[in-house]
Design an enzyme around this catalytic site. Structure first.
Site, PDB file in Angstrom:
ATOM      1  N   ARG A 107       0.835  -1.211   0.000  1.00  0.00           N
ATOM      2  CA  ARG A 107       0.000   0.000   0.000  1.00  0.00           C
ATOM      3  C   ARG A 107       0.860   1.248   0.000  1.00  0.00           C
ATOM      4  NH1 ARG A 107      -2.131   0.831   5.818  1.00  0.00           N
ATOM      5  NH2 ARG A 107      -0.529  -0.186   7.017  1.00  0.00           N
ATOM      6  N   ASP A 282      11.668  -6.358   6.855  1.00  0.00           N
ATOM      7  CA  ASP A 282      11.106  -5.520   5.801  1.00  0.00           C
ATOM      8  C   ASP A 282      10.863  -4.096   6.313  1.00  0.00           C
ATOM      9  OD1 ASP A 282       9.194  -7.296   7.222  1.00  0.00           O
ATOM     10  OD2 ASP A 282       7.701  -5.952   6.362  1.00  0.00           O
TER      11      ASP A 282
END
Ligand code: AMP
Ligand code: MG
Length: 533
Positions: A107, A282
């Protein structure tokens, strides 16, 4: 000062690196590429809730632009400026200690790389978070809610003003859309207002960006990405220009620098009481900056075991006192991913093994500054610090207020407890034993200051530029969110204003420096957060 439409986009990332040939924005595994071109999804009614003039200045954008309708349209995802080349990046990651495979910008959409006032050597990537689905959205919607966006916007800027390495936030735009969220993953879904934050950083490449190609045996991609990062973002290492190969010692120097930056970043977190909450690989920046503000929190009472993230309540992997060790673990994952660059593991092992020492030195330096000393002298200062943290843990004590008030304790202070009283959550219940330990600790501390020849004035001055008066207390953020959800942006603006000068005692702003009120102790959003955002 540049107008929005005159910004110059150079787009180094998409120009240098292999693109996913498909552009149909289908959710899938993407191999052999480092990014996919994808446009933001337009929204119903973009409206600027807040913007950061300091961040606008970074990219040379005229602050008057922040008020315009065009600005809201571009940073809400409804329009592009000529030269933008929007894309989402691939990456993988270890989540809570386990390899999770392909994640990627589910996103987040990078709009492109813009030249700052320094020209081509001053590149800034603009990234919209919550601007709709990408090939990496997996089963999620690609959107973000106002609640989490207020938190990301404010914290990015607050951290910057605190002097902590961080990605920045240019704007917070509400979308006029409703987004369905189950805030605590307990079956209670509800609609919340949607929002988009524009984040700004030199690069959004993560440790996980290297882990994904490595996991697939795509050594060529690993090297292309490393070479891009080194040439573009670590120019001081003096890598030769492409197509000349980068020598092994430069890869090693790069990773050493990143190790040092990562250690320093986490030491800063310890200094200001920040708990990231989701230190998955991440969420680790390849530039050593704080990135991805999700269920983070600010330590209120000093508790090394505290984590704000309810998703991590069981294992507490990402608790305050464990962040430094997680930094080490994460660097080990990155080092494994880049083995193909070197063809041997020894230099990587050696540099990863050096991490605890680097962290200890960084933290020692910060601890010394927190106490008002110029340097950390292991033999004498380490026991002093250990006893301090024991005292802090012996009664519920607000770390931020404690250090700020400690600067006012001098040899003339009759009872240090009275000076530090405000830092205690239940001052009337602090027993004789705790008060006694505090008195004897402050006596050793002042003796140590005298022995080092630090004057009260110099000590106070150093402490007050190291120990903030104002941090983004969890309940303050929540109060601003409550107002914003009712359409009143004022709380976000007021908080941003105070957090711009966190080390100054600001007249009339005492309310922003107070410890967590009782009502906030167990209120969702104040003490408990989840990854739902
Ligand atoms: P985070 O825990 O926020 O770091 O997210 C982990 C991964 O999930 C990243 O790949 C995100 O892009 C992805 N992700 C999180 N929330 C969403 C969402 N609402 N829509 C799509 N992807 C998401
Ligand atoms: Mg993330």
């Amino acid at each position: 000062m540049t107008a929005l439409t005159d910004l110059v986009f150079t787009n180094g990332f998409t120009a240098d690196l292999p693109a996913d040939p498909a552009t149909d924005n289908r959710r899938r595994e993407v191999r052999g590429a480092l990014f996919s071109r994808v446009a933001p999804t337009p929204v119903k009614a973009p409206r600027v809730v807040a913007a950061s003039p300091e961040c606008a200045a970074l990219i040379g954008l005229d602050p008057a632009e922040l008020e315009t309708e065009d600005f809201a349209r571009v940073f809400g995802g409804n329009a592009l400026v000529p030269g933008m080349d929007p894309y989402a990046m691939t990456y993988g990651g270890h989540q809570f200690g386990h390899w999770a495979g392909q994640l990627g910008d589910g996103r987040a959409i990078n709009l492109g790389e813009v030249e700052g006032p320094g020209g081509t050597l001053d590149p800034w990537t603009l990234q919209l978070k919550g601007a709709g689905p990408t090939p990496y959205s997996r089963s999620a919607d690609g959107l973000a809610v106002l609640r989490s966006s207020v938190r990301e916007f404010l914290c990015s800027e607050a951290m910057h003003h605190l002097g902590v390495p961080t990605t920045r936030a240019l704007s917070l735009v509400s979308t006029g859309e409703q987004v369905l969220r189950d805030m605590f993953y307990d079956g209670n879904q509800k609609y919340e207002p949607g929002a988009v934050v524009c984040r700004v950083a030199r690069s959004f490449v993560r440790f996980g960006s290297f882990e994904l190609p490595a996991s697939r045996g795509e050594a060529g991609l690993t090297r292309q990405l490393a070479d891009h990062v080194i040439r573009r973002h670590y120019p001081e290492l003096g890598a030769p220009p492409a197509p000349e190969p980068i020598p092994q010692e430069i890869y090693v120097a790069w990773l050493e620098e990143l190790r040092d930056r990562t250690a320093r970043m986490i030491a800063h977190w310890s200094r200001v009481g920040f708990v990231h909450g989701v230190m998955n690989t991440d969420n680790m920046s390849i530039l050593g900056e704080t990135i991805d503000y999700g269920p983070y929190g600010w330590l209120e009472d000093y508790d090394p075991d505290w984590t704000p993230n309810t998703t991590d309540a069981q294992g507490k992997r990402y608790r305050f006192g464990h962040q430094a060790a997680i930094g080490h673990w994460n660097l080990t994952r990155l080092a494994s991913a880049v083995v193909p660059l070197l063809g041997e593991t020894e230099p990587l092992q050696a540099l990863v093994d050096g991490y605890p020492e680097v962290y200890a030195a960084e933290w020692g330096a910060m601890l010394a500054a927190k106490l008002g000393f110029e340097s950390f002298e292991e033999d004498l200062d380490a026991p002093l610090a250990a006893e301090l943290f024991r005292v802090l843990g012996s009664a519920e004590t607000d770390m931020t207020i404690f250090f700020r008030r400690l600067a006012d304790v001098t040899a003339e202070t009759e009872d240090p407890f009275l000076t530090l009283r405000d830092a205690y959550y239940a001052p009337d219940e602090v027993n004789e034993e705790v008060r006694g330990a505090l008195a004897s600790w402050t006596a050793s501390y002042l003796a140590r200051a005298e022995q080092r020849g630090v004057s009260d004035e110099a000590r106070r001055e150093r402490m007050n530029r190291t120990n903030p008066r104002y941090v983004l207390r969890n309940y303050l953020a929540q109060l601003a969110i409550d107002r914003a959800e009712k359409g009143d942006d004022g709380g976000v603006g007021e908080l941003l204003e105070v957090l711009r000068r966190p080390y100054e005692d600001q007249a009339g702003k005492d309310a922003f420096a107070e410890k967590r009120p009782e009502w906030a102790r167990h209120r969702p959003g104040c003490s408990m957060l989840s990854c739902s955002s």
